[in-house]
Design a protein around this motif. Sequence first.
Motif, PDB file in Angstrom:
ATOM      1  N   VAL A 184       0.884  -1.179   0.000  1.00 22.29           N
ATOM      2  CA  VAL A 184       0.000   0.000   0.000  1.00 22.29           C
ATOM      3  C   VAL A 184       0.914   1.219   0.000  1.00 22.29           C
ATOM      4  CG1 VAL A 184      -1.772   1.307   1.245  1.00 22.29           C
ATOM      5  CG2 VAL A 184      -1.729  -1.193   1.408  1.00 22.29           C
ATOM      6  N   MET A 185       0.685   2.151  -0.913  1.00 23.81           N
ATOM      7  CA  MET A 185       1.449   3.408  -0.916  1.00 23.81           C
ATOM      8  C   MET A 185       0.492   4.540  -0.590  1.00 23.81           C
ATOM      9  SD  MET A 185       3.597   2.697  -4.375  1.00 23.81           S
ATOM     10  CE  MET A 185       4.959   3.808  -4.141  1.00 23.81           C
ATOM     11  N   THR A 186       0.916   5.440   0.268  1.00 19.38           N
ATOM     12  CA  THR A 186      -0.020   6.479   0.719  1.00 19.38           C
ATOM     13  C   THR A 186       0.522   7.901   0.482  1.00 19.38           C
ATOM     14  OG1 THR A 186       0.923   6.357   2.926  1.00 19.38           O
ATOM     15  CG2 THR A 186      -1.006   4.988   2.530  1.00 19.38           C
ATOM     16  N   PRO A 187       0.799   8.261  -0.761  1.00 17.13           N
ATOM     17  CA  PRO A 187       1.336   9.605  -1.004  1.00 17.13           C
ATOM     18  C   PRO A 187       0.269  10.695  -0.933  1.00 17.13           C
ATOM     19  CG  PRO A 187       0.987   8.490  -3.081  1.00 17.13           C
ATOM     20  CD  PRO A 187       0.640   7.498  -2.002  1.00 17.13           C
ATOM     21  N   HIS A 188       0.673  11.895  -0.510  1.00 21.01           N
ATOM     22  CA  HIS A 188      -0.187  13.056  -0.792  1.00 21.01           C
ATOM     23  C   HIS A 188       0.199  13.563  -2.184  1.00 21.01           C
ATOM     24  CE1 HIS A 188       3.254  15.506   0.161  1.00 21.01           C
ATOM     25  NE2 HIS A 188       3.230  15.202   1.462  1.00 21.01           N
ATOM     26  N   LEU A 189      -0.457  14.618  -2.640  1.00 17.32           N
ATOM     27  CA  LEU A 189      -0.250  15.025  -4.038  1.00 17.32           C
ATOM     28  C   LEU A 189       1.208  15.372  -4.327  1.00 17.32           C
ATOM     29  CD1 LEU A 189      -3.374  17.112  -5.120  1.00 17.32           C
ATOM     30  CD2 LEU A 189      -2.977  14.661  -5.153  1.00 17.32           C
ATOM     31  N   GLY A 190       1.892  16.003  -3.366  1.00 13.98           N
ATOM     32  CA  GLY A 190       3.286  16.384  -3.571  1.00 13.98           C
ATOM     33  C   GLY A 190       4.165  15.148  -3.716  1.00 13.98           C
ATOM     34  N   GLU A 191       3.917  14.173  -2.868  1.00 15.48           N
ATOM     35  CA  GLU A 191       4.714  12.937  -2.953  1.00 15.48           C
ATOM     36  C   GLU A 191       4.403  12.171  -4.235  1.00 15.48           C
ATOM     37  OE1 GLU A 191       4.906  12.584   1.917  1.00 15.48           O
ATOM     38  OE2 GLU A 191       3.313  11.569   0.812  1.00 15.48           O
ATOM     39  N   PHE A 192       3.133  12.182  -4.624  1.00 12.49           N
ATOM     40  CA  PHE A 192       2.752  11.490  -5.863  1.00 12.49           C
ATOM     41  C   PHE A 192       3.388  12.186  -7.067  1.00 12.49           C
ATOM     42  CE2 PHE A 192      -0.637  10.138  -9.018  1.00 12.49           C
ATOM     43  CZ  PHE A 192      -0.270   8.800  -9.011  1.00 12.49           C
ATOM     44  N   SER A 193       3.426  13.514  -6.992  1.00 10.19           N
ATOM     45  CA  SER A 193       4.028  14.300  -8.070  1.00 10.19           C
ATOM     46  C   SER A 193       5.492  13.884  -8.271  1.00 10.19           C
ATOM     47  CB  SER A 193       3.894  15.784  -7.703  1.00 10.19           C
ATOM     48  OG  SER A 193       4.792  16.563  -8.422  1.00 10.19           O
ATOM     49  N   ARG A 194       6.203  13.667  -7.168  1.00 15.90           N
ATOM     50  CA  ARG A 194       7.602  13.230  -7.275  1.00 15.90           C
ATOM     51  C   ARG A 194       7.693  11.794  -7.815  1.00 15.90           C
ATOM     52  NH1 ARG A 194      12.969  13.788  -5.140  1.00 15.90           N
ATOM     53  NH2 ARG A 194      13.712  11.806  -4.302  1.00 15.90           N
ATOM     54  N   LEU A 195       6.796  10.929  -7.335  1.00 16.03           N
ATOM     55  CA  LEU A 195       6.849   9.528  -7.778  1.00 16.03           C
ATOM     56  C   LEU A 195       6.667   9.401  -9.286  1.00 16.03           C
ATOM     57  CD1 LEU A 195       4.694   7.794  -4.992  1.00 16.03           C
ATOM     58  CD2 LEU A 195       7.100   7.324  -5.455  1.00 16.03           C
ATOM     59  N   ASP A 235       6.768  12.069 -11.450  1.00 11.24           N
ATOM     60  CA  ASP A 235       7.461  13.158 -12.132  1.00 11.24           C
ATOM     61  C   ASP A 235       6.494  14.013 -12.968  1.00 11.24           C
ATOM     62  OD1 ASP A 235       9.560  14.696 -12.889  1.00 11.24           O
ATOM     63  OD2 ASP A 235      10.325  13.338 -14.421  1.00 11.24           O
ATOM     64  N   LEU A 236       5.431  14.435 -12.329  1.00 15.88           N
ATOM     65  CA  LEU A 236       4.423  15.241 -13.028  1.00 15.88           C
ATOM     66  C   LEU A 236       3.956  16.356 -12.096  1.00 15.88           C
ATOM     67  CD1 LEU A 236       2.717  15.049 -15.766  1.00 15.88           C
ATOM     68  CD2 LEU A 236       0.886  14.155 -14.321  1.00 15.88           C
ATOM     69  N   PRO A 237       3.855  17.609 -12.608  1.00 12.88           N
ATOM     70  CA  PRO A 237       3.416  18.698 -11.724  1.00 12.88           C
ATOM     71  C   PRO A 237       2.026  18.442 -11.128  1.00 12.88           C
ATOM     72  CG  PRO A 237       4.281  19.563 -13.778  1.00 12.88           C
ATOM     73  CD  PRO A 237       4.195  18.082 -13.946  1.00 12.88           C
ATOM     74  N   ILE A 238       1.820  18.979  -9.930  1.00 14.16           N
ATOM     75  CA  ILE A 238       0.549  18.755  -9.222  1.00 14.16           C
ATOM     76  C   ILE A 238      -0.659  19.224 -10.041  1.00 14.16           C
ATOM     77  CG2 ILE A 238      -0.795  19.477  -7.189  1.00 14.16           C
ATOM     78  CD1 ILE A 238       1.741  19.317  -5.543  1.00 14.16           C
ATOM     79  N   LYS A 239      -0.500  20.335 -10.775  1.00 19.57           N
ATOM     80  CA  LYS A 239      -1.617  20.861 -11.597  1.00 19.57           C
ATOM     81  C   LYS A 239      -2.167  19.769 -12.510  1.00 19.57           C
ATOM     82  CE  LYS A 239      -3.059  25.102 -11.296  1.00 19.57           C
ATOM     83  NZ  LYS A 239      -3.856  24.642 -10.179  1.00 19.57           N
TER      84      LYS A 239
END
Length: 523
Positions: A391-402, A404-408
């Motif tokens: 189970v991976m539980t990123p918030h948007l910032g962490e997901f953005s890094r995973l 490699d896509l801007p949060i927008k």
Amino acid sequence: MNILTTEDARFIDREVPKQLGVSLEILMENAGRGIVDALWGQYDLFSLDNARSINSFVLFICGTGNNGADGLVAARHLMEQGVPVQIVLVGDTSKCSDLFALQLERCEAMGCIIDMYDEFNDWSNVAVAVEGIMGTGLTGKLRDLTVDVLHDIDTMRSQYNFDLWAIDVPAGLDATTGQIAEGTLAYDYTVTFGAIKQGLLLYPGKAVGGIAVVAPLGAPWQKVLGDRDITVTIDSNLAEKLINYRIPMAHKGVNGNALIIGGSNDMIGAPILAAEAAVHSGAGKVTLGVPEVIKPVVQGRIIPEVMVTSTEAHKAMLEGRQVVAMGPGLGRTSDIPDFVDSILDSYEGPLVLDADALYALGHVGSVDKDALRDGEIESIYAVERDLPYCVMTPHLGEFSRLIDLPIKWIERHYITLAREFAKKHQVVLVLKGIPSVVALPDGTVYVNTIGNAGMGSGGMGDVLTGVIAGFISQGYSLQDSAVLGVYVHSRSADILNDTKAWGYTPSDVSTSLGCVISELLGE
Ligand SMILES: NC(=O)C1=CN([C@@H]2O[C@H](COP(=O)(O)OP(=O)(O)OC[C@H]3O[C@@H](n4cnc5c(N)ncnc54)[C@H](OP(=O)(O)O)[C@@H]3O)[C@@H](O)[C@H]2O)[C@@H](O)CC1
Ligand SMILES: [K+]
């Protein structure tokens, strides 16, 4: 409860007639009837004149597609019932859909009052306005003419104070992504067909749809979905199905042995919150592994139910665990990626990865922006690093890094990206946003429908990680633990929110978890 995208709705209106023999005209008849039922649910339509004048009526503002045609059907039903209605038409009727032409002919034959939009100026007598300018047929930005019409409606409702309803979705709202075109209005109610449209659950769409009422289509459309990826709400019904009673002789050995790994010199609160939440969600035994240097401080602060160990002896630390959750407060120093890799190499049991453990993974895949823009689902996401089933539980910032896509971009394609990530990596993804979603390896996505603004404070995510780990340790599958975890965590916050708008703490959420479990078990 199912959630439908624009593509699902189109699929249904193509396949139900083919596979179930129920024509689109019948579906539309039910949709129109559903609008009428929803209106009656809110108003005494025979007493509309109470409001301002004795000449009040329900106004249907109809575009020339099937969304407008739904409005024409509803107007016809209201005429039969003796409720005063008027219709105004927006757009070029010579280019209308076939069903619109049919429904318009019927309304004309029965003498309904129908004006072209430019000819209509009787706003002072509008009791309720129902907008069917467009629904799932929106393409691109709203045309200037439509924006002008919507602007007029907005001005008139401010002046005459009538409620505004949307048919299926507000004109300008993308029913899949929840994005809104410039000029989209905020509504009091939306009557949506078959199941709630995804765009009504995602911001900013959620903020403009008002109260959503689901009207049935009159055919079991679920049967035609076949192997399409499905999207479902996380709500009390689902959580009640997932939660299990404990056997009376359950002891701490049965309820699992959870290990939380986290903490660093600067961050001792996060792992403590996660470990305590695992205790409060019912894990049999909880151990917290932290660096040796902070162990004494952590021991001094944590509840006595949690055992504290040092991460220096990490092979021994992993033995006999039903679940390992790693990440809260781990820090971002240069040694952390190797540490995370060594845990991933040594431990083969159920795993939850959060916060700095996710950061340590860096980019694990990449997104093709053109494919994303064009909806070419298969080629949207490419895996660059294999991940263990977890189970991976990123918030948007962490997901953005995973990825490699801007949060927008993530905000605009929230569910699609969550789904593709979970499918391609074969992991359970809990994407923590507003709303949080849980995406499964098989393509199913669950969208949280509860929770409140008071949850926006540091430490809430750490508690969620602990809750999910707590459920896994008790024997729930990774996916059920993720879904249940999201529900129980938000519901606990909602109970606190009844008396505190905000200012309740993640620890409060943690200590109230048991009340939610009782609620689910009906105790
Ligand atoms: N799914 C189901 O099972 C069922 C679905 N049903 C209903 O069908 C609806 C979908 O109907 P649909 O496909 O005919 O499209 P719809 O929403 O009326 O939009 C087309 C209109 O919008 C206009 N238009 C488009 N973009 C625009 C823009 N940017 N700016 C301005 N105008 C724009 C477009 O204009 P045109 O391009 O033609 O000039 C045309 O007039 C769905 O929401 C539900 O209500 C029910 O009947 C029950 C069964
Ligand atoms: K509409």
